[in-house]
Write a protein that holds these residues in place. Structure first.
Motif, PDB file in Angstrom:
ATOM      1  N   ALA A 152       0.837  -1.203   0.000  1.00  0.00           N
ATOM      2  CA  ALA A 152       0.000   0.000   0.000  1.00  0.00           C
ATOM      3  C   ALA A 152       0.867   1.246   0.000  1.00  0.00           C
ATOM      4  O   ALA A 152       0.568   2.228  -0.697  1.00  0.00           O
ATOM      5  N   ILE A 194       2.211   2.751  -3.311  1.00  0.00           N
ATOM      6  CA  ILE A 194       1.307   3.511  -4.174  1.00  0.00           C
ATOM      7  C   ILE A 194       1.414   5.013  -3.902  1.00  0.00           C
ATOM      8  O   ILE A 194       1.176   5.828  -4.764  1.00  0.00           O
ATOM      9  N   HIS A 195       1.794   5.350  -2.674  1.00  0.00           N
ATOM     10  CA  HIS A 195       1.888   6.768  -2.315  1.00  0.00           C
ATOM     11  C   HIS A 195       3.270   7.351  -2.558  1.00  0.00           C
ATOM     12  O   HIS A 195       3.537   8.482  -2.207  1.00  0.00           O
ATOM     13  N   ARG A 252       1.583  -2.314 -11.920  1.00  0.00           N
ATOM     14  CA  ARG A 252       0.749  -1.636 -12.910  1.00  0.00           C
ATOM     15  C   ARG A 252       0.998  -0.150 -12.804  1.00  0.00           C
ATOM     16  O   ARG A 252       1.081   0.401 -11.705  1.00  0.00           O
ATOM     17  N   ARG A 289      -0.272  -0.051  -8.688  1.00  0.00           N
ATOM     18  CA  ARG A 289      -0.355  -1.265  -7.874  1.00  0.00           C
ATOM     19  C   ARG A 289       1.000  -1.955  -7.921  1.00  0.00           C
ATOM     20  O   ARG A 289       1.585  -2.113  -9.000  1.00  0.00           O
ATOM     21  N   ASP A 292      -8.057  -3.164  -6.789  1.00  0.00           N
ATOM     22  CA  ASP A 292      -9.322  -2.447  -6.843  1.00  0.00           C
ATOM     23  C   ASP A 292      -9.282  -1.505  -8.036  1.00  0.00           C
ATOM     24  O   ASP A 292      -8.429  -0.624  -8.106  1.00  0.00           O
ATOM     25  N   LEU A 352      -7.180  -8.519   2.462  1.00  0.00           N
ATOM     26  CA  LEU A 352      -6.776  -7.169   2.063  1.00  0.00           C
ATOM     27  C   LEU A 352      -7.768  -6.505   1.121  1.00  0.00           C
ATOM     28  O   LEU A 352      -7.835  -5.286   1.047  1.00  0.00           O
ATOM     29  N   PRO A 404      -7.824  -3.001   3.587  1.00  0.00           N
ATOM     30  CA  PRO A 404      -6.736  -2.025   3.440  1.00  0.00           C
ATOM     31  C   PRO A 404      -6.327  -1.697   2.010  1.00  0.00           C
ATOM     32  O   PRO A 404      -5.812  -0.623   1.774  1.00  0.00           O
ATOM     33  N   LEU A 405      -6.528  -2.601   1.059  1.00  0.00           N
ATOM     34  CA  LEU A 405      -6.063  -2.288  -0.296  1.00  0.00           C
ATOM     35  C   LEU A 405      -7.180  -1.776  -1.202  1.00  0.00           C
ATOM     36  O   LEU A 405      -6.973  -1.605  -2.399  1.00  0.00           O
ATOM     37  N   LEU A 429      -6.959   3.373   0.633  1.00  0.00           N
ATOM     38  CA  LEU A 429      -5.675   3.909   0.178  1.00  0.00           C
ATOM     39  C   LEU A 429      -5.725   5.434   0.181  1.00  0.00           C
ATOM     40  O   LEU A 429      -4.750   6.101   0.534  1.00  0.00           O
ATOM     41  N   GLN A 473      -5.229   6.604   3.644  1.00  0.00           N
ATOM     42  CA  GLN A 473      -3.810   6.512   4.018  1.00  0.00           C
ATOM     43  C   GLN A 473      -3.033   7.704   3.476  1.00  0.00           C
ATOM     44  O   GLN A 473      -2.182   8.273   4.165  1.00  0.00           O
ATOM     45  N   ALA A 474      -3.333   8.092   2.224  1.00  0.00           N
ATOM     46  CA  ALA A 474      -2.628   9.225   1.620  1.00  0.00           C
ATOM     47  C   ALA A 474      -2.875  10.489   2.436  1.00  0.00           C
ATOM     48  O   ALA A 474      -1.961  11.290   2.668  1.00  0.00           O
ATOM     49  N   ASP A 516      -0.797  10.352   5.547  1.00  0.00           N
ATOM     50  CA  ASP A 516       0.615  10.611   5.231  1.00  0.00           C
ATOM     51  C   ASP A 516       0.857  12.103   5.079  1.00  0.00           C
ATOM     52  O   ASP A 516       1.864  12.629   5.532  1.00  0.00           O
TER      53      ASP A 516
END
Lengths: 360, 157
Positions: free
Chosen positions: A46, A49-50, A309, A318, B62, B114, B140-141, B146, B149-150, B153
């Motif tokens: 995860a 991705i950021h 990806r 991903r 996803d 996930l 979580p995925l 996500l 989460q961003a 962060d």
């Protein structure tokens, strides 16, 4: 006979890393094993991705503290395959050298751990002393003992000078001689053989069905090696054998790892002898075109696979990492069922499990 | 590789009787087949028995409306085969391939944890990665997680 269920882990004096095994035993025999993972899960997939590709590459290197270059290099290769970027030949050779030095380091580490698990601590001390030789070589090349940061998108970070090459060749001579000795110990030493022969049985059919990888599957006579199946970097240009054993037990896996260490020494020598001149890096664009890719690599513990990806930005959409340890857990459970409780530690150790790889 | 991929696609299209929605290539060695979610067990078993004997992993992602699953198979030489299939995010259910292909057990449990995909017929679809006190409806995925989460962060920075 009454059954008892007892936990090993996540915190346990004899377990170095935190995972949980619930073992059900009938007398001295294991009848059921349940494992729970996730105790060192760091959400690396995860988090990638950021982050942009370069930061993601360094993050993925930290999936594992032993096969760090495997992740570093495989991530870089995945991005290069999306960019359709050809890496300079010299960089490919340097990557292969570090791959194989890492394999030597990982296999020697394992041999030490296995010796410790069967109570042969003299061998453990010997092996880990000699492992310092290869650790020093890696430090000379990259400046670091564990996280080398060697590969980057488009090549490698550090070049090999003639002095480094000379030092590596000296080190390889020592390793070659010592590995010869360990081969003798692993195949002839009675105290060791008594403890590993016929222990942790995984038949060839089981290894195939359960999707085991690496020395675990090759120790059960399945000749699958991703370096041979999907050659990359300098592997098409060096000669090596895919080592298998038909013993299907812990001894088989030990022999595979020891002989692979010898193969790795030979690959390192070939790489150093054939090392071409030229650049070590080409410039790569920060934005990666839309697309997806799968990259496979034979890490020391077995096949490592990355799926990536891109949506056309500077960050991946991903990243999926499947580490060899995760693939080997079903095989480990199969080994334990029906085994003696006393053989549980060495059977689990025989797949060379890495908990931080398993969890990511 | 392009020739090899084309040959593989032709062979599979001839031999496999079911529905193949799309076929193409990906990355270095991969041939990709897209099949309906309902056919996954039949097609995965066909691929396994046709020589791609090793299931390397199952990736899930996803894509907004749907959750896409990728089953990566390989043999001892190129090409490898990836099977793509999608399930609606509103009702993410698919038949488990574990009874037919035992190697899938951990991979399906991981995707279940996930991404919240239900693998029907899996012998033991228990939590593998997430802790026992993790909420049942948070995966979580998934994209919405996500995005959260961003945000977190950003606040830290």
């Amino acid at each position: 006979m009454g059954r008892i269920t007892f936990p090993i882990g996540p915190q346990h004096p004899a377990l170095k890393e935190p995972e949980s095994f619930r073992i059900t035993a009938e007398g001295e025999r294991v009848v059921d094993v349940d494992i729970r993972l996730g105790y060192v899960h760091r959400s690396i997939e995860a988090s990638c991705i950021h982050r942009n590709y370069v930061r993601g590459m360094y993050l993925c290197e930290r999936v594992c503290g032993i096969c760090s270059h495997s992740h570093n290099n495989t991530f870089a290769r995945a991005v290069e395959s999306l960019l359709q970027l050809e890496v300079p030949r010299r960089a490919k050779f340097i990557r292969t050298l570090v791959c194989e030095l890492e394999r030597i380091h990982s296999h020697l580490l394992w041999l030490g751990v296995a010796a410790h698990e069967v109570g042969f601590d003299t061998l453990f001390m010997y092996v880990w002393r000699d492992r310092e030789v290869v650790m020093d070589m890696l430090e000379t090349i990259s400046g670091n003992r564990c996280h080398y940061g060697m590969s980057t998108i488009g090549g490698v970070k550090f070049d090999l000078t003639p002095e480094i090459i000379a030092k590596c060749k000296e080190g390889l001579d020592v390793l070659d001689e010592r590995t010869e000795y360990y081969q003798k110990v692993a195949t002839e030493e009675g105290t060791f053989l008594k403890r590993v022969e016929g222990v942790g049985i995984l038949t060839e059919q089981q290894a195939r069905d359960l999707g085991a990888v690496g020395p675990t599957t090759r120790g059960s006579n399945v000749p699958y090696d991703a370096r041979r199946a999907f050659p990359h970097d300098a592997y098409p240009e060096v000669e090596f054998d895919v080592i298998t054993s038909d013993l299907c037990d812990v001894l088989g896996r030990t022999i595979v790892r020891v002989l692979e260490t010898k193969q790795s020494v030979s690959i390192c020598r070939q790489v150093l002898d054939k090392l071409p001149d030229g650049d070590i890096q080409v410039r790569a664009k920060p934005r990666v075109p839309e697309g997806e890719t799968v990259v496979r690599y034979e890490a020391p513990r077995g096949e490592l696979i990355y799926y990536m990806r891109s949506d056309g930005s500077d960050k991946p959409a991903r990243v999926k990492v499947r580490t060899p340890s995760l693939a080997n857990w079903p095989a480990a459970i199969a080994m334990l069922e029906g085994a003696y409780v006393a053989d549980v530690p060495i059977s689990i150790a025989s797949i060379d499990p890495c908990m931080s790889c398993t969890d990511r | 590789m392009p020739d090899l991929a084309e040959q593989t696609i032709n062979i599979v299209r001839q031999e496999y009787q079911g529905d193949i929605q799309d076929a193409g290539t990906m990355g270095l060695h991969e041939v990709v087949f897209t099949v309906p979610a309902g056919d996954i067990v039949a097609f995965a078993t066909y691929v396994l028995n046709r020589g791609w004997w090793h299931l390397a992993t199952i990736s899930g992602q996803d894509l907004g409306e749907v959750i896409q699953l990728l089953y990566h198979f390989n043999a001892n030489e190129p090409p490898s085969v990836t099977i793509k299939t999608s399930v609606p995010k509103a009702a993410p259910k698919i038949a488990s391939i574990t009874p037919a292909i035992p190697a899938a057990t951990m991979y399906e449990r991981e995707v279940h944890d996930l991404l919240g995909v239900q693998f029907e017929g899996h012998p033991k679809l228990a939590r593998l990665v997430l802790s026992d006190d993790w909420p049942d409806d948070v995966f979580p995925l998934r994209l919405e997680e996500l995005a959260k989460q961003a945000e977190r962060d950003k606040e830290k920075e």
